[in-house]
Design a protein around this motif. Structure first.
Motif, PDB file in Angstrom:
ATOM      1  N   ALA A  52     -14.516   4.626  -4.008  1.00  0.00           N
ATOM      2  CA  ALA A  52     -13.350   3.791  -3.745  1.00  0.00           C
ATOM      3  C   ALA A  52     -13.745   2.779  -2.677  1.00  0.00           C
ATOM      4  O   ALA A  52     -14.115   3.147  -1.561  1.00  0.00           O
ATOM      5  CB  ALA A  52     -12.179   4.638  -3.270  1.00  0.00           C
ATOM      6  N   LEU A  53     -13.707   1.508  -3.034  1.00  0.00           N
ATOM      7  CA  LEU A  53     -14.022   0.420  -2.100  1.00  0.00           C
ATOM      8  C   LEU A  53     -12.699  -0.077  -1.535  1.00  0.00           C
ATOM      9  O   LEU A  53     -11.889  -0.675  -2.259  1.00  0.00           O
ATOM     10  CB  LEU A  53     -14.764  -0.699  -2.840  1.00  0.00           C
ATOM     11  CG  LEU A  53     -15.187  -1.921  -2.028  1.00  0.00           C
ATOM     12  CD1 LEU A  53     -16.190  -1.530  -0.942  1.00  0.00           C
ATOM     13  CD2 LEU A  53     -15.791  -2.979  -2.956  1.00  0.00           C
ATOM     14  N   VAL A  54     -12.467   0.199  -0.259  1.00  0.00           N
ATOM     15  CA  VAL A  54     -11.160  -0.079   0.329  1.00  0.00           C
ATOM     16  C   VAL A  54     -11.306  -0.972   1.563  1.00  0.00           C
ATOM     17  O   VAL A  54     -12.407  -1.197   2.056  1.00  0.00           O
ATOM     18  CB  VAL A  54     -10.425   1.230   0.694  1.00  0.00           C
ATOM     19  CG1 VAL A  54     -10.270   2.129  -0.527  1.00  0.00           C
ATOM     20  CG2 VAL A  54     -11.153   1.982   1.813  1.00  0.00           C
ATOM     21  N   GLY A  55     -10.176  -1.432   2.040  1.00  0.00           N
ATOM     22  CA  GLY A  55     -10.128  -2.312   3.202  1.00  0.00           C
ATOM     23  C   GLY A  55      -8.940  -3.236   3.062  1.00  0.00           C
ATOM     24  O   GLY A  55      -8.419  -3.432   1.958  1.00  0.00           O
ATOM     25  N   PRO A  56      -8.491  -3.814   4.154  1.00  0.00           N
ATOM     26  CA  PRO A  56      -7.338  -4.722   4.086  1.00  0.00           C
ATOM     27  C   PRO A  56      -7.658  -5.972   3.278  1.00  0.00           C
ATOM     28  O   PRO A  56      -8.826  -6.297   3.034  1.00  0.00           O
ATOM     29  CB  PRO A  56      -7.074  -5.058   5.556  1.00  0.00           C
ATOM     30  CG  PRO A  56      -8.373  -4.799   6.252  1.00  0.00           C
ATOM     31  CD  PRO A  56      -9.038  -3.684   5.512  1.00  0.00           C
ATOM     32  N   SER A  57      -6.619  -6.672   2.869  1.00  0.00           N
ATOM     33  CA  SER A  57      -6.814  -7.939   2.161  1.00  0.00           C
ATOM     34  C   SER A  57      -7.656  -8.874   3.014  1.00  0.00           C
ATOM     35  O   SER A  57      -7.445  -8.981   4.225  1.00  0.00           O
ATOM     36  CB  SER A  57      -5.462  -8.594   1.864  1.00  0.00           C
ATOM     37  OG  SER A  57      -4.710  -7.801   0.977  1.00  0.00           O
ATOM     38  N   GLY A  58      -8.645  -9.511   2.371  1.00  0.00           N
ATOM     39  CA  GLY A  58      -9.520 -10.423   3.094  1.00  0.00           C
ATOM     40  C   GLY A  58     -10.738  -9.763   3.706  1.00  0.00           C
ATOM     41  O   GLY A  58     -11.544 -10.438   4.356  1.00  0.00           O
ATOM     42  N   ASP A  86      -4.733   1.403  -3.862  1.00  0.00           N
ATOM     43  CA  ASP A  86      -3.928   2.526  -4.328  1.00  0.00           C
ATOM     44  C   ASP A  86      -4.456   3.824  -3.704  1.00  0.00           C
ATOM     45  O   ASP A  86      -5.598   4.220  -3.963  1.00  0.00           O
ATOM     46  CB  ASP A  86      -3.996   2.594  -5.856  1.00  0.00           C
ATOM     47  CG  ASP A  86      -3.044   3.621  -6.447  1.00  0.00           C
ATOM     48  OD1 ASP A  86      -2.661   4.567  -5.738  1.00  0.00           O
ATOM     49  OD2 ASP A  86      -2.705   3.479  -7.635  1.00  0.00           O
ATOM     50  N   HIS A  87      -3.615   4.503  -2.922  1.00  0.00           N
ATOM     51  CA  HIS A  87      -4.066   5.735  -2.257  1.00  0.00           C
ATOM     52  C   HIS A  87      -4.396   6.827  -3.269  1.00  0.00           C
ATOM     53  O   HIS A  87      -5.255   7.686  -3.015  1.00  0.00           O
ATOM     54  CB  HIS A  87      -3.009   6.217  -1.255  1.00  0.00           C
ATOM     55  CG  HIS A  87      -1.731   6.698  -1.890  1.00  0.00           C
ATOM     56  ND1 HIS A  87      -1.544   7.991  -2.305  1.00  0.00           N
ATOM     57  CD2 HIS A  87      -0.585   6.028  -2.181  1.00  0.00           C
ATOM     58  CE1 HIS A  87      -0.329   8.114  -2.829  1.00  0.00           C
ATOM     59  NE2 HIS A  87       0.270   6.956  -2.770  1.00  0.00           N
ATOM     60  N   ARG A  88      -3.737   6.802  -4.455  1.00  0.00           N
ATOM     61  CA  ARG A  88      -4.054   7.815  -5.476  1.00  0.00           C
ATOM     62  C   ARG A  88      -5.461   7.602  -6.025  1.00  0.00           C
ATOM     63  O   ARG A  88      -6.194   8.562  -6.257  1.00  0.00           O
ATOM     64  CB  ARG A  88      -3.028   7.769  -6.612  1.00  0.00           C
ATOM     65  CG  ARG A  88      -1.627   8.152  -6.193  1.00  0.00           C
ATOM     66  CD  ARG A  88      -0.671   8.177  -7.370  1.00  0.00           C
ATOM     67  NE  ARG A  88      -0.684   6.935  -8.126  1.00  0.00           N
ATOM     68  CZ  ARG A  88       0.046   5.870  -7.812  1.00  0.00           C
ATOM     69  NH1 ARG A  88       0.827   5.897  -6.753  1.00  0.00           N
ATOM     70  NH2 ARG A  88      -0.008   4.781  -8.536  1.00  0.00           N
ATOM     71  N   THR A  89      -5.840   6.355  -6.225  1.00  0.00           N
ATOM     72  CA  THR A  89      -7.194   6.060  -6.690  1.00  0.00           C
ATOM     73  C   THR A  89      -8.211   6.431  -5.620  1.00  0.00           C
ATOM     74  O   THR A  89      -9.257   7.014  -5.914  1.00  0.00           O
ATOM     75  CB  THR A  89      -7.321   4.571  -7.053  1.00  0.00           C
ATOM     76  OG1 THR A  89      -6.376   4.260  -8.089  1.00  0.00           O
ATOM     77  CG2 THR A  89      -8.723   4.243  -7.547  1.00  0.00           C
ATOM     78  N   ARG A  90      -7.885   6.119  -4.377  1.00  0.00           N
ATOM     79  CA  ARG A  90      -8.776   6.500  -3.271  1.00  0.00           C
ATOM     80  C   ARG A  90      -8.952   8.017  -3.221  1.00  0.00           C
ATOM     81  O   ARG A  90     -10.058   8.530  -3.090  1.00  0.00           O
ATOM     82  CB  ARG A  90      -8.208   5.984  -1.945  1.00  0.00           C
ATOM     83  CG  ARG A  90      -9.029   6.411  -0.730  1.00  0.00           C
ATOM     84  CD  ARG A  90      -8.470   5.854   0.559  1.00  0.00           C
ATOM     85  NE  ARG A  90      -9.260   6.332   1.704  1.00  0.00           N
ATOM     86  CZ  ARG A  90      -9.476   5.636   2.792  1.00  0.00           C
ATOM     87  NH1 ARG A  90      -8.963   4.428   2.912  1.00  0.00           N
ATOM     88  NH2 ARG A  90     -10.203   6.134   3.777  1.00  0.00           N
ATOM     89  N   ASP A  91      -7.852   8.747  -3.343  1.00  0.00           N
ATOM     90  CA  ASP A  91      -7.918  10.204  -3.265  1.00  0.00           C
ATOM     91  C   ASP A  91      -8.665  10.811  -4.449  1.00  0.00           C
ATOM     92  O   ASP A  91      -9.258  11.889  -4.328  1.00  0.00           O
ATOM     93  CB  ASP A  91      -6.507  10.796  -3.191  1.00  0.00           C
ATOM     94  CG  ASP A  91      -5.792  10.463  -1.880  1.00  0.00           C
ATOM     95  OD1 ASP A  91      -6.476  10.023  -0.930  1.00  0.00           O
ATOM     96  OD2 ASP A  91      -4.558  10.630  -1.825  1.00  0.00           O
ATOM     97  N   ALA A  92      -8.638  10.118  -5.600  1.00  0.00           N
ATOM     98  CA  ALA A  92      -9.310  10.637  -6.797  1.00  0.00           C
ATOM     99  C   ALA A  92     -10.812  10.378  -6.766  1.00  0.00           C
ATOM    100  O   ALA A  92     -11.566  10.986  -7.529  1.00  0.00           O
ATOM    101  CB  ALA A  92      -8.698  10.018  -8.058  1.00  0.00           C
TER     102      ALA A  92
END
Length: 198
Positions: A31-37, A181-187
């Motif tokens: 899961a590649l996450v981070g705030p917009s920008g 999406d926190h569900r995608t992150r958690d999966a």
């Protein structure tokens, strides 16, 4: 696939991220996450080989075929849903009969079996997104990049997509999903938070 001290910025702007040291392994969903920008789409572009990072390098050992499923689905208006999924199989050299059989099975996994013969222009946004994900799976890539796959989906369908991406990874594909999406992150099996590399 290994990122060594990867950083990027556009022109003379502040670095989007820097000193990213990550090894991406087959069988994992990242899961590649981070705030917009924060540079999620830019990182996907670097992983795809479309953008050369400002700093560092990407070592692509074992990664030959890359497929990117974009956030905004784009198909051929008058082609049917099954045409979109059969084409990657045909490009891999299988027979038309085999391609159709595999395509119908894959459409069923994404809940699209009843739409197989419908033209792309007749699909809803969520249906088109699932179709592009199915086509991405059919490409049999070593590295599958997915940008916000659940943005247009209801919770149940999103959970189905997350499970399907996990199953694909277990077959030996590296899957990287940019998501809010926190569900995608958690999966996912692993998380790359670009905020950690600001």
């Amino acid at each position: 696939m290994t990122l060594q001290q990867v950083g990027h910025r556009f022109g003379q702007r502040v670095m989007l991220f820097h000193d990213v040291n990550v090894t991406l392994q087959a069988g994992h969903v990242y899961a590649l996450v981070g705030p917009s920008g924060s540079g999620k789409s830019t990182m996907l572009s670097i992983l795809a080989g479309w953008t050369t990072p400002t700093e560092g390098e990407v070592l692509r050992h074992g990664v030959w075929r890359v497929n990117w499923v974009f956030q905004n689905p784009c198909g051929v208006a008058r082609r049917t849903a099954i045409d979109h999924v059969m084409l990657p199989y045909l490009a891999q050299g299988v027979t038309v009969e085999c391609a159709e059989r595999r395509a119908r099975a894959l459409l069923a996994e994404f809940g699209l079996e009843r739409l197989a013969d419908r033209q792309y222009r007749e699909l809803s946004g969520g249906e088109a997104q699932r179709l592009m994900l199915a086509r991405g799976v059919a490409c049999n890539a070593d590295l599958l990049l997915v940008d916000e796959p659940t943005a247009q989906l209801d919770i149940h369908t999103a959970d189905t997509v997350n499970a399907r991406l996990g199953a694909l990874a277990r077959r030996g594909t590296i899957v990287v999903v940019a998501t809010h999406d926190h569900r995608t992150r958690d999966a996912a099996t692993d998380v790359i938070d670009l905020e950690d590399y600001q």
